[in-house]
Write a protein that holds these residues in place. Structure first.
Motif, PDB file in Angstrom:
ATOM      1  N   ALA A 131     -36.224   8.487   2.535  1.00  0.00           N
ATOM      2  CA  ALA A 131     -34.916   8.436   1.721  1.00  0.00           C
ATOM      3  C   ALA A 131     -34.138   7.942   2.372  1.00  0.00           C
ATOM      4  O   ALA A 131     -32.596   8.421   2.530  1.00  0.00           O
ATOM      5  CB  ALA A 131     -35.505   9.791   0.556  1.00  0.00           C
ATOM      6  N   VAL A 132     -33.816   7.152   3.042  1.00  0.00           N
ATOM      7  CA  VAL A 132     -32.945   6.870   4.374  1.00  0.00           C
ATOM      8  C   VAL A 132     -32.497   5.342   3.705  1.00  0.00           C
ATOM      9  O   VAL A 132     -30.706   4.789   3.802  1.00  0.00           O
ATOM     10  CB  VAL A 132     -33.469   6.295   5.431  1.00  0.00           C
ATOM     11  N   GLY A 133     -33.101   4.227   3.257  1.00  0.00           N
ATOM     12  CA  GLY A 133     -32.394   2.532   2.442  1.00  0.00           C
ATOM     13  C   GLY A 133     -32.388   2.456   3.466  1.00  0.00           C
ATOM     14  O   GLY A 133     -31.170   1.072   3.658  1.00  0.00           O
ATOM     15  N   ARG A 134     -32.837   1.829   4.544  1.00  0.00           N
ATOM     16  CA  ARG A 134     -32.918   1.160   5.731  1.00  0.00           C
ATOM     17  C   ARG A 134     -34.647   0.730   5.559  1.00  0.00           C
ATOM     18  O   ARG A 134     -35.727   0.937   5.276  1.00  0.00           O
ATOM     19  CB  ARG A 134     -32.798   1.524   7.097  1.00  0.00           C
TER      20      ARG A 134
ATOM     21  N   ARG B 216     -30.426  13.309   3.404  1.00  0.00           N
ATOM     22  CA  ARG B 216     -30.011  13.901   2.613  1.00  0.00           C
ATOM     23  C   ARG B 216     -28.633  13.754   1.455  1.00  0.00           C
ATOM     24  O   ARG B 216     -28.027  14.563   0.805  1.00  0.00           O
ATOM     25  CB  ARG B 216     -29.056  14.894   3.329  1.00  0.00           C
ATOM     26  N   SER B 217     -29.233  12.705   0.994  1.00  0.00           N
ATOM     27  CA  SER B 217     -28.446  12.488  -0.573  1.00  0.00           C
ATOM     28  C   SER B 217     -28.296  13.108  -1.750  1.00  0.00           C
ATOM     29  O   SER B 217     -29.839  14.197  -1.621  1.00  0.00           O
ATOM     30  CB  SER B 217     -28.575  11.271  -0.909  1.00  0.00           C
TER      31      SER B 217
ATOM     32  N   VAL C 105     -39.428   5.989  -0.068  1.00  0.00           N
ATOM     33  CA  VAL C 105     -38.644   6.717  -1.340  1.00  0.00           C
ATOM     34  C   VAL C 105     -37.671   5.449  -1.477  1.00  0.00           C
ATOM     35  O   VAL C 105     -37.106   4.824  -2.906  1.00  0.00           O
ATOM     36  CB  VAL C 105     -37.767   8.142  -1.074  1.00  0.00           C
ATOM     37  N   GLY C 106     -38.215   4.827  -0.384  1.00  0.00           N
ATOM     38  CA  GLY C 106     -36.946   3.168  -0.166  1.00  0.00           C
ATOM     39  C   GLY C 106     -37.618   2.679  -1.220  1.00  0.00           C
ATOM     40  O   GLY C 106     -38.509   2.336  -2.029  1.00  0.00           O
ATOM     41  N   MET C 107     -35.968   1.448  -1.432  1.00  0.00           N
ATOM     42  CA  MET C 107     -36.006   0.325  -1.860  1.00  0.00           C
ATOM     43  C   MET C 107     -35.170  -0.889  -1.506  1.00  0.00           C
ATOM     44  O   MET C 107     -34.100  -0.964  -1.774  1.00  0.00           O
ATOM     45  CB  MET C 107     -35.981   0.834  -3.594  1.00  0.00           C
ATOM     46  N   ASP C 108     -35.236  -1.245  -0.391  1.00  0.00           N
ATOM     47  CA  ASP C 108     -34.875  -1.830   0.497  1.00  0.00           C
ATOM     48  C   ASP C 108     -34.904  -3.528   0.286  1.00  0.00           C
ATOM     49  O   ASP C 108     -36.127  -4.118  -0.069  1.00  0.00           O
ATOM     50  CB  ASP C 108     -35.040  -1.361   2.146  1.00  0.00           C
TER      51      ASP C 108
ATOM     52  N   THR D  98     -36.056  11.575  -9.317  1.00  0.00           N
ATOM     53  CA  THR D  98     -37.272  11.092  -8.203  1.00  0.00           C
ATOM     54  C   THR D  98     -37.751  11.815  -7.114  1.00  0.00           C
ATOM     55  O   THR D  98     -38.886  11.793  -7.220  1.00  0.00           O
ATOM     56  CB  THR D  98     -36.469   9.893  -7.266  1.00  0.00           C
TER      57      THR D  98
ATOM     58  N   HIS E 258     -31.035  13.182   8.944  1.00  0.00           N
ATOM     59  CA  HIS E 258     -30.039  12.633   8.727  1.00  0.00           C
ATOM     60  C   HIS E 258     -29.789  11.446  10.245  1.00  0.00           C
ATOM     61  O   HIS E 258     -30.118  11.323  11.156  1.00  0.00           O
ATOM     62  CB  HIS E 258     -28.877  13.597   7.581  1.00  0.00           C
ATOM     63  N   SER E 259     -28.452  11.335   9.534  1.00  0.00           N
ATOM     64  CA  SER E 259     -27.860   9.743  10.862  1.00  0.00           C
ATOM     65  C   SER E 259     -27.660  10.948  11.993  1.00  0.00           C
ATOM     66  O   SER E 259     -27.131   9.832  13.078  1.00  0.00           O
ATOM     67  CB  SER E 259     -26.792   9.150  10.063  1.00  0.00           C
TER      68      SER E 259
ATOM     69  N   PHE F  25     -37.837   1.835   8.517  1.00  0.00           N
ATOM     70  CA  PHE F  25     -37.239   2.415   9.664  1.00  0.00           C
ATOM     71  C   PHE F  25     -38.336   3.526   9.857  1.00  0.00           C
ATOM     72  O   PHE F  25     -38.264   3.755  11.171  1.00  0.00           O
ATOM     73  CB  PHE F  25     -35.964   3.279   8.295  1.00  0.00           C
TER      74      PHE F  25
ATOM     75  N   THR G 112     -40.373   7.576 -11.302  1.00  0.00           N
ATOM     76  CA  THR G 112     -38.668   7.984 -11.327  1.00  0.00           C
ATOM     77  C   THR G 112     -38.534   8.019 -13.047  1.00  0.00           C
ATOM     78  O   THR G 112     -37.944   9.102 -13.097  1.00  0.00           O
ATOM     79  CB  THR G 112     -38.092   7.278 -10.881  1.00  0.00           C
TER      80      THR G 112
END
Ligand code: NAP
Length: 283
Positions: free
Chosen positions: A207-210, A165-166, A228-231, A140, A188-189, A213, A265
């Protein structure tokens, strides 16, 4: 404002991999092989695995799929990885994550031979990325860099902010931007004043996943925004981490979801598998 067309860039990368694969067959009689292991029946994972299979067919790779039941034991999975490590016609091994809860992702990743770790998740490959001496890049973040290059977006000297930060996205993304001389901030959070930090970014990677956001107030006029998110939004529709409709007019470049980072990706995975094949055959 220009929308970055991930589908188009990805198609170009796959065409090039296809061309080189044919050449490899003609000159050396070798066909790269990718094994994809999926455990259980997570629908999202199934979609990803099917897309990877299709991409392999397109570029001319041999692909093997190992669909294991959800109750597969750690030992059975490690045995399969070992068999694939020793299989000459398999150059890349990809274990689709996340694994069911009773399995240990980390132990499975570490069992994959670093030479066949085309996801670049193994500690050896992660270490090489830190040192800037890599064979494979995680798919990715490398796909994001490929898009930036394709649109001639310069990173050097730019203020780059990565939200997330994954190990699979945020951290390697920050490292690749750093390798290209970006000045990188990772959020990050626990980050304080997130909106303010983001609003200073020349290049902002979410790249948060929300869903949605990143809002317009967090984006600088003229910024490059990579989503990057796929939500899923409130209606269950696929969307990104960026509030695209309200953010797009402030950007110089922006990636859509779908059709942005996602397709990149997979094309990077194809590139990595071809490279793995060359390395394993000393070509
Ligand atoms: P992850 O492991 O859940 O990491 C999310 C990161 O976002 C964490 O570092 C977390 O901070 C941070 N975060 C969460 N809430 C936050 C907040 N309120 N403020 C600031 N930071 C916050 O997710 P991931 O695997 O990196 O994936 C991120 C997104 O990319 C997901 O939507 C995923 O589906 C997508 N993805 C897409 C592709 C693709 O091919 N396009 C590939 C992989 C992933 P903490 O570390 O402090 O918890």
């Amino acid at each position: 404002m220009q929308i970055i067309d991930g589908k188009k860039v990805s198609a170009q990368v796959k065409e090039e991999v296809k061309r080189q694969t044919l050449e490899l067959k003609e000159t050396h009689g070798i066909t790269p092989g990718l094994a994809v292991v999926i455990v259980g029946d997570d629908p999202a994972s199934r979609v990803y695995v099917n897309n990877k299979k299709k991409a392999c067919e397109f570029v001319g790779f041999k692909s093997e799929e190992y669909a294991l039941p959800a109750e597969t034991t750690q030992e059975e999975l490690l045995n399969l990885v070992e068999t694939l490590n020793n299989k000459k016609d398999i150059n890349g091994i990809l274990v689709q994550l996340p694994l069911p809860k009773h399995l240990d992702d980390k132990a499975v990743i570490e069992a994959i031979s670093p030479l066949k770790d085309v996801d670049a998740f193994h500690a050896v490959n992660v270490g090489k990325i830190m040192l800037g001496e890599y064979d494979f890049l995680p798919c990715t973040p490398a796909g994001v860099m490929e898009m930036l290059h394709s649109y001639n977006i310069e990173v050097s000297g730019k203020n780059c902010v990565v939200i997330g930060r994954s190990n699979i996205v945020g951290k390697p993304m920050a490292m690749l931007l750093l390798h290209e001389n970006g000045t990188v901030t990772i959020c990050h959070s626990r980050t304080k004043n997130l909106a303010e930090i983001c609003s200073q970014a020349d290049i902002l990677v979410a790249a948060v996943g929300r869903p949605k956001f990143v809002t317009a107030d967090m984006v600088k006029e003229g910024a490059v925004v990579i989503d990057v998110g796929m939500d899923r939004d409130e209606n269950g529709k696929l969307c990104g981490d960026v509030d695209f409709e309200n953010v797009k007019d402030k950007c110089s470049f922006i990636t859509p979801v779908p059709g942005g980072v996602g397709p990149m990706t997979i094309s990077t995975l194809m590139k990595n598998t071809l490279k793995a094949c060359r390395i394993q055959n000393n070509i």
